[in-house]
Design an enzyme around this catalytic site. Structure first.
Site, short mmCIF file in Angstrom:
data_model
loop_
_atom_site.label_atom_id
_atom_site.label_comp_id
_atom_site.label_asym_id
_atom_site.label_seq_id
_atom_site.Cartn_x
_atom_site.Cartn_y
_atom_site.Cartn_z
N GLY A 227 -0.85 -27.84 34.80
CA GLY A 227 -1.80 -26.77 34.52
C GLY A 227 -2.01 -25.95 35.77
O GLY A 227 -1.18 -25.95 36.68
N SER A 228 -3.14 -25.29 35.82
CA SER A 228 -3.37 -24.36 36.93
C SER A 228 -3.70 -25.11 38.22
O SER A 228 -4.15 -26.26 38.20
CB SER A 228 -4.52 -23.42 36.58
OG SER A 228 -5.71 -24.16 36.46
N GLY A 232 -5.99 -28.43 38.82
CA GLY A 232 -5.29 -29.53 39.51
C GLY A 232 -6.10 -30.04 40.70
O GLY A 232 -6.18 -31.25 40.93
N GLU A 247 1.62 -30.99 38.37
CA GLU A 247 2.58 -29.87 38.26
C GLU A 247 1.76 -28.61 38.06
O GLU A 247 1.21 -28.39 36.98
CB GLU A 247 3.53 -30.12 37.09
CG GLU A 247 4.39 -31.37 37.24
CD GLU A 247 5.40 -31.27 38.37
OE1 GLU A 247 5.88 -30.16 38.66
OE2 GLU A 247 5.70 -32.30 38.99
N CYS A 281 5.44 -21.44 34.46
CA CYS A 281 5.07 -21.74 35.87
C CYS A 281 6.18 -21.28 36.82
O CYS A 281 5.90 -20.92 37.96
CB CYS A 281 4.83 -23.23 36.03
SG CYS A 281 6.22 -24.23 35.50
P1 NAD Z 1 -5.52 -24.91 32.93
O1 NAD Z 1 -5.56 -25.54 34.27
O2 NAD Z 1 -6.59 -23.97 32.56
O3 NAD Z 1 -5.56 -26.05 31.81
C1 NAD Z 1 -4.60 -27.07 31.78
C2 NAD Z 1 -5.17 -28.26 31.04
O4 NAD Z 1 -6.25 -28.79 31.80
C3 NAD Z 1 -5.75 -27.92 29.68
O5 NAD Z 1 -5.44 -28.94 28.79
C4 NAD Z 1 -7.24 -27.87 29.93
O6 NAD Z 1 -7.99 -28.14 28.78
C5 NAD Z 1 -7.38 -28.97 30.96
N1 NAD Z 1 -8.57 -28.89 31.82
C6 NAD Z 1 -9.30 -27.79 32.12
N2 NAD Z 1 -10.32 -28.14 32.95
C7 NAD Z 1 -10.22 -29.46 33.17
C8 NAD Z 1 -10.97 -30.39 33.95
N3 NAD Z 1 -12.04 -30.01 34.66
N4 NAD Z 1 -10.58 -31.69 33.96
C9 NAD Z 1 -9.50 -32.09 33.26
N5 NAD Z 1 -8.75 -31.25 32.50
C10 NAD Z 1 -9.11 -29.95 32.46
O7 NAD Z 1 -4.07 -24.28 32.77
P2 NAD Z 1 -3.51 -23.48 31.51
O8 NAD Z 1 -4.07 -22.11 31.57
O9 NAD Z 1 -3.65 -24.28 30.26
O10 NAD Z 1 -1.94 -23.45 31.84
C11 NAD Z 1 -1.35 -22.52 32.65
C12 NAD Z 1 -1.10 -23.11 34.02
O11 NAD Z 1 -0.22 -24.23 33.95
C13 NAD Z 1 -0.41 -22.13 34.94
O12 NAD Z 1 -1.02 -22.16 36.19
C14 NAD Z 1 1.02 -22.66 35.03
O13 NAD Z 1 1.71 -22.30 36.20
C15 NAD Z 1 0.78 -24.12 34.95
N6 NAD Z 1 2.03 -24.81 34.55
C16 NAD Z 1 2.72 -25.51 35.49
C17 NAD Z 1 3.91 -26.13 35.15
C18 NAD Z 1 4.71 -26.92 36.16
O14 NAD Z 1 5.58 -27.67 35.76
N7 NAD Z 1 4.43 -26.79 37.45
C19 NAD Z 1 4.41 -26.01 33.83
C20 NAD Z 1 3.68 -25.29 32.90
C21 NAD Z 1 2.47 -24.69 33.28
#
Ligand code: NAD
Length: 480
Positions: A227-228, A232, A247, A281
């Site tokens: 995720g973001s 993270g 990631e 990503c």
């Molecule tokens: P996000 O961080 O907003 O959410 C990711 C996940 O985390 C979701 O399931 C969300 O519900 C959960 N989440 C949110 N707050 C949380 C908390 N406080 N504690 C635990 N979990 C929580 O990201 P997004 O908008 O869903 O996805 C896009 C991001 O993911 C982009 O930054 C992208 O680059 C990244 N990404 C990275 C990879 C990689 O392999 N490096 C692959 C795909 C996406």
């Protein structure tokens, strides 16, 4: 509209809260399903169930786990069109050109884990003491907390679920709320394939609630998060002390040298910028062009952007669907306005597409004169944008590429072998693709962020994931 359930302890259940939220089709704005709004108590029940599931899966032989993964791959393969349909409906990516591919990639991830686990060898280590024999074995880590984003709801989940199960772990999975229906359909495939009770538990709801619970709860032993970067970092704090695979975001700098095949570079870079509407990503988010070929390259890139057909993602002609949600679309609005304010020039796009079935369609965008001060350069945009900058020397290109927070994937286009290696060795990124899009990757290839940047920790991909998701145990035998 169907009311869906979560999967905990081998049962399809409602949340104890009794509440639901809607899953919405981003192409139309219409609700498609009612999803349980999980709360901390649901997550805690899922963790308890996973503890029991762990007793089951950790006792299964490697060959039996491999067979289970093959069965999951077979069920997903059998349901290919149905799953791709849900993916398009809920995520927004084009059915024919992208959603079917993501399901095929998901099948491949399970099939690959089934293979990798059978051939994963450890070592017998020569030691000084002649009466000792020292060897290593791999063991599961236990109950894994897995949290996934919405951009590849099947594939990113498979990147953890397949190696996680292969290594003998039980899983509690929290998917992104906007792609919860995809997660529910994938969990159905696990059930159909006969996964033992408690081995996979799916909890839907807000990440800050159920995601936080599975990260922080002492009942989970390890964490896998995609995720973001911002989330993270929170997870790294809340789950401090647990083994973690993180990631995170990227800002894929892509460098085009003056000796590059410009037709090939423009085609690959267009795909790096516009595939999945740029919500990747590893998307190409910063394009550094050698000054001498800048105008020629940009003309080719604009032509590719013009060829893109935005529209109904179920239409066979469509090559780009809507963005998945309002916050990511708003971020694209803000980044486009910011670069105009800072003197850049938008050659095509830069705004939401008019007269579409929802407000989430964003035009493929090419911008020149982008400076390092622009948000395009400082943040991850996650949209269909091609922000172009220029450079004069190799050293300058490497410095510009490195001057931001991210270090996931970079790309370089050149016909010179020596220059290829110069950039491959000097770019601060976990992956450097020479003469291909920043999006090139295969699921058994190591993938992750470089140290010292904010793109994550650890490596996923094939046996690298299995290594990360298992513990290496050293055993010494005294033969005296
Ligand atoms: P996000 O961080 O907003 O959410 C990711 C996940 O985390 C979701 O399931 C969300 O519900 C959960 N989440 C949110 N707050 C949380 C908390 N406080 N504690 C635990 N979990 C929580 O990201 P997004 O908008 O869903 O996805 C896009 C991001 O993911 C982009 O930054 C992208 O680059 C990244 N990404 C990275 C990879 C990689 O392999 N490096 C692959 C795909 C996406």
């Amino acid at each position: 509209m169907k009311t869906e359930k979560m999967f905990i302890g081998g049962e399809w259940v409602d949340s104890v809260s009794g509440n639901y939220f809607e899953s919405v089709n981003p192409a139309t704005g219409q609700a498609i399903a009612s999803i349980p709004e999980g709360v901390r108590k649901d997550a805690r029940m899922a963790i308890q169930s996973a503890r029991q599931g762990f007793e089951q899966i950790s006792r299964m032989s490697v060959w039996d786990r491999s067979k289970l993964l093959v069965s999951i791959a077979e069920v997903i393969s059998r349901r290919r069109e149905d799953l791709a349909r849900v993916l398009t409906l809920e995520q927004g990516k084009p059915y024919y050109s992208e959603a079917l591919d993501e399901i095929d990639g998901t099948v491949m991830a399970f099939a690959d884990a089934a293979e990798q686990i059978k051939w994963l060898e450890t070592s017998v280590i020569p030691v000084e003491d002649r009466n000792k024999r020292v060897l290593t074995i791999r063991q599961p880590k236990g109950v894994y907390a897995i949290i996934t984003p919405w951009n590849f709801p099947f594939m990113v989940a498979a990147e953890y679920l397949a190696p996680g199960l292969a290594a003998g772990n039980a899983i509690v999975w929290v998917p992104a709320p906007t792609t919860s229906l995809c997660a529910i359909r994938l969990a159905e495939c696990f059930e159909e394939a006969g996964v033992p009770v408690g081995v996979l538990n799916l909890v839907t709801g807000k990440g800050a609630v159920v995601g936080d619970e599975i990260v922080a709860n002492p009942g989970t032993d390890a964490i896998g998060f995609t995720g973001s970067t911002a989330t993270g970092h929170q997870i790294a704090v809340r789950g401090a002390g647990k083994p973690m695979l993180l990631e995170l975001g990227g800002n894929g700098p892509t460098i085009v040298l003056k000796d590059a095949d410009l037709d090939h570079a423009a085609r690959m870079i267009a795909s790096g910028c516009f595939y999945n509407a740029g919500q990747v990503c590893s998307a190409t988010e910063r394009i550094l062009i050698h000054r001498d070929v800048h105008d020629e390259f940009v003309a080719k890139l604009v032509n590719h952007a013009k060829e893109i057909i935005i529209g109904d993602p179920f239409d066979q002609r469509t090559t780009m669907g809507p963005l998945n949600n309002e916050p990511v679309t708003l971020k694209n609005d803000i980044h486009a306005k910011d670069c105009l304010d800072k003197g850049a020039k938008i050659l095509i796009g830069g705004k939401r597409a008019a007269n579409k079935t929802s407000d989430l369609f964003f035009e493929p965008t090419v911008i020149v004169g982008v400076t390092e001060e622009c948000l395009y350069n400082k943040e991850e945009t996650f949209g269909p944008v091609a922000p172009v900058m220029s450079f004069s020397t190799h050293e300058e290109a490497v410095e510009i590429a490195a001057r931001n927070n991210w270090g996931l994937v970079s790309s370089v286009f050149t016909s010179n072998l020596k220059d290829s290696m110069y950039f491959a060795e000097n770019l601060r990124a976990g992956i450097v693709n020479i003469n291909d899009s920043s999006n090139y990757w295969e699921s058994h290839v190591p993938f992750g962020g470089v140290a010292g940047k904010a793109s994550g920790v650890g490596r996923i991909g094939g046996k690298y994931s299995i290594n990360e998701m298992s513990d290496l145990k050293t055993i010494s035998l005294d033969l005296r």
